[in-house]
Write a protein that holds these residues in place. Structure first.
Motif, PDB file in Angstrom:
ATOM      1  N   LEU A 131       0.897  -1.076  -0.058  1.00  0.00           N
ATOM      2  CA  LEU A 131      -0.081  -0.088  -0.064  1.00  0.00           C
ATOM      3  C   LEU A 131       0.996   1.153  -0.053  1.00  0.00           C
ATOM      4  O   LEU A 131       0.488   2.140  -0.651  1.00  0.00           O
ATOM      5  N   ARG A 132       1.968   1.163   0.931  1.00  0.00           N
ATOM      6  CA  ARG A 132       2.901   2.337   0.866  1.00  0.00           C
ATOM      7  C   ARG A 132       3.447   2.648  -0.347  1.00  0.00           C
ATOM      8  O   ARG A 132       3.523   3.774  -0.887  1.00  0.00           O
ATOM      9  N   ARG A 133       3.936   1.592  -1.323  1.00  0.00           N
ATOM     10  CA  ARG A 133       4.595   1.803  -2.673  1.00  0.00           C
ATOM     11  C   ARG A 133       3.326   2.065  -3.647  1.00  0.00           C
ATOM     12  O   ARG A 133       3.746   2.693  -4.577  1.00  0.00           O
ATOM     13  N   THR A 134       2.188   1.817  -3.306  1.00  0.00           N
ATOM     14  CA  THR A 134       1.156   2.291  -4.440  1.00  0.00           C
ATOM     15  C   THR A 134       0.897   3.634  -4.375  1.00  0.00           C
ATOM     16  O   THR A 134       0.768   4.208  -5.178  1.00  0.00           O
ATOM     17  N   ILE A 135       0.624   4.028  -3.044  1.00  0.00           N
ATOM     18  CA  ILE A 135       0.296   5.600  -2.937  1.00  0.00           C
ATOM     19  C   ILE A 135       1.282   6.710  -2.569  1.00  0.00           C
ATOM     20  O   ILE A 135       1.242   7.692  -2.336  1.00  0.00           O
TER      21      ILE A 135
END
Length: 484
Positions: free
Chosen positions: A408-412
């Motif tokens: 999630l961190r790498r996505t947003i």
């Protein structure tokens, strides 16, 4: 909660959960009869908690002599507000003989036991909807239940999840009904009592007994309340802002100056990620476990003062349990489907702590977890939200959950990811919220309504996410060549 071993890797199972709208609304059938019903209808534990009222405070007074470990005397006052008209209502309490019950000083018309943990109370006068009332229950007998732990030499400790409070005081035993807690405990002079929150005045009776007082002035879920009675070695200090720190060690456990010195740094680090530390005290409790139990131990995020049972305190377990002070304790889940709100974040915090020391999570932690998933055919088979009754403590919340948080961190991106975590704390501080609310907030903060597909793959799915969700952003370098 997490199990502790002498390995510092953070892939080991760490168990015990730490929610938005209160579930204290009385069912329509009960509202028609003026009865608060047993059970709040939790999908996994439908008999937990009770409808018809909302607790504000527990004033728990107990007396215990470790030389007579089969007997505890209790006198607890539960202050609550009726959310429905009440001709009768329930409290949760395991075991004990109930000696008397009064409501606002008037003896109850009747009280009786029902099922495994229900105390059914009929007040002398109907309690009106919206009225504040105080129920005083006097009880005594042998403590029972899996969360009451007899320690060596008669010492005792109460920790457990999803149930622990009912082993020593009557409660509305569901995380959705949080309340403050005052503890007054009398023991022989050679013994010490440690509880939640800030320490109060300790007094001596002059007849070989001491009384200890503890005050948790922020609402807590009942399962993170605790009492520990032992011949503790107690170390006190303060955080930089003056917050009192109390660390207590049972005889025979390892006194760890390194862990004590590291705790303020860990709290400051987590505060930089999540927002201000939410409680008025800090520290930890280290107790001896069952000598017959396997080597190692367990830990539980007892509010403001995590408990470590049968094992030493390590930096990874301090980070994990202290993350729960924000995720699980300050912001608690709505029902037991929401465990990822506590465990997914707390386990990922270990990776953030490693990253602070220079670890590259993209090349170390994440591919290591991918490899672990290949060795476990069931790795992806459990949903992170609503994993199922009996699986609320499933390892998926830790293994798959920490991977999901990194993806999630790498996505947003970092700004939206940590912005979501901080805003979550600001919006729900000292309350309850649900996983669907977390998804909605992440979409709002990141301005990415398309995150639904990400959450469907990672949180609600039971198979390996598609590569575009498994290897987002900088993780794309790990994707198989034929999927790039």
């Amino acid at each position: 909660m997490r199990s502790t071993t002498r390995r510092r890797r953070h892939f080991a199972l760490v168990g015990i959960l730490a929610g938005a709208m209160l579930l204290t609304t009385v069912p329509s059938s009960a509202a028609g009869t003026g009865a608060g019903g047993p059970g709040l209808g939790d999908p996994y534990f439908p008999d937990d908690g009770n409808s018809g009222y909302d607790v504000a405070d527990y004033d728990v007074r107990v007396a215990y002599d470790p030389d007579h470990p089969d007997h505890l005397t209790g006198d607890t006052t539960v202050t609550a507000t009726a959310t429905a008209r009440l001709d009768r209502f329930h409290l949760d309490l395991e075991g004990f003989e109930v000696d008397s019950v009064t409501i606002d000083g008037t003896p109850a018309r009747s009280f009786s036991r029902s099922g495994a943990h229900e105390l059914l109370i009929t007040p002398a006068r109907r309690i009106a909807k919206g009225a504040k009332f105080a129920v005083r229950v006097r009880y005594s007998g042998k403590p029972v239940g899996k969360s009451w732990h007899r320690l060596p030499d008669g010492a005792a400790n109460v920790t457990g999840e999803p149930h622990s409070a009912t082993a020593w005081y009557p409660a509305n035993d569901h995380p959705s009904d949080k309340a403050t807690l005052r503890l007054t405990a009398t023991v022989p002079e050679a013994w010490t009592v440690i509880g939640n929150g800030r320490p109060g005045r300790t007094t001596s009776s002059g007849h070989g007994q001491k009384t200890y007082r503890w005050y948790e002035d922020k609402p807590l879920a009942t399962y993170v309340s605790t009492i520990a009675i032992d011949k503790f070695t107690v170390h006190t200090s303060k955080l930089a802002d003056g917050t009192p720190v109390v660390n207590a060690y049972s005889p025979g456990t390892v006194i760890d100056p390194q862990a004590e010195a590291l705790l303020p740094e860990i709290i400051d680090f987590l505060a930089s990620k999540f927002g201000p530390y939410p409680f008025s005290s800090a520290g930890f409790i280290v107790v001896n476990g069952d000598p017959a139990a396997p080597r190692g131990g367990a830990a539980l995020e007892t509010q403001s003062r995590p408990t470590y049972i049968g094992g030493a305190v390590f930096d990874s377990s301090l980070v994990h349990e202290y993350t729960h002070q924000w995720f699980g304790n300050s912001v608690s889940f709505t029902d037991w489907r929401d465990g990822c709100l506590a465990e997914c974040v707390a386990q990922y915090a270990n990776q953030l702590w490693d990253e602070k020391s220079g670890a590259d999570l993209d090349t170390g932690f994440y591919p290591g977890m991918i490899e672990q998933s290949r060795q476990d055919p069931d790795f992806w088979s459990v949903k992170l939200y609503d994993p199922g009754a009996g699986r609320e403590l499933h390892s998926a919340l830790y293994f798959k959950g920490s991977m999901m948080m990194h993806a999630l961190r790498r996505t947003i991106g970092d700004a939206a990811f940590f912005g979501t975590l901080r805003q979550w704390q600001r919006e729900h501080r000292y309350g309850n919220a649900s996983w669907p609310q977390f998804e909605a907030l992440a979409k709002k903060v990141s301005a990415r309504p398309d995150l639904s597909a990400f959450f469907d793959a990672w949180v609600h799915g039971t198979t390996v996410p598609e590569d575009k969700y498994l290897y987002p952003g900088s993780l794309g370098a790990l994707a198989p060549a034929n999927s790039r």
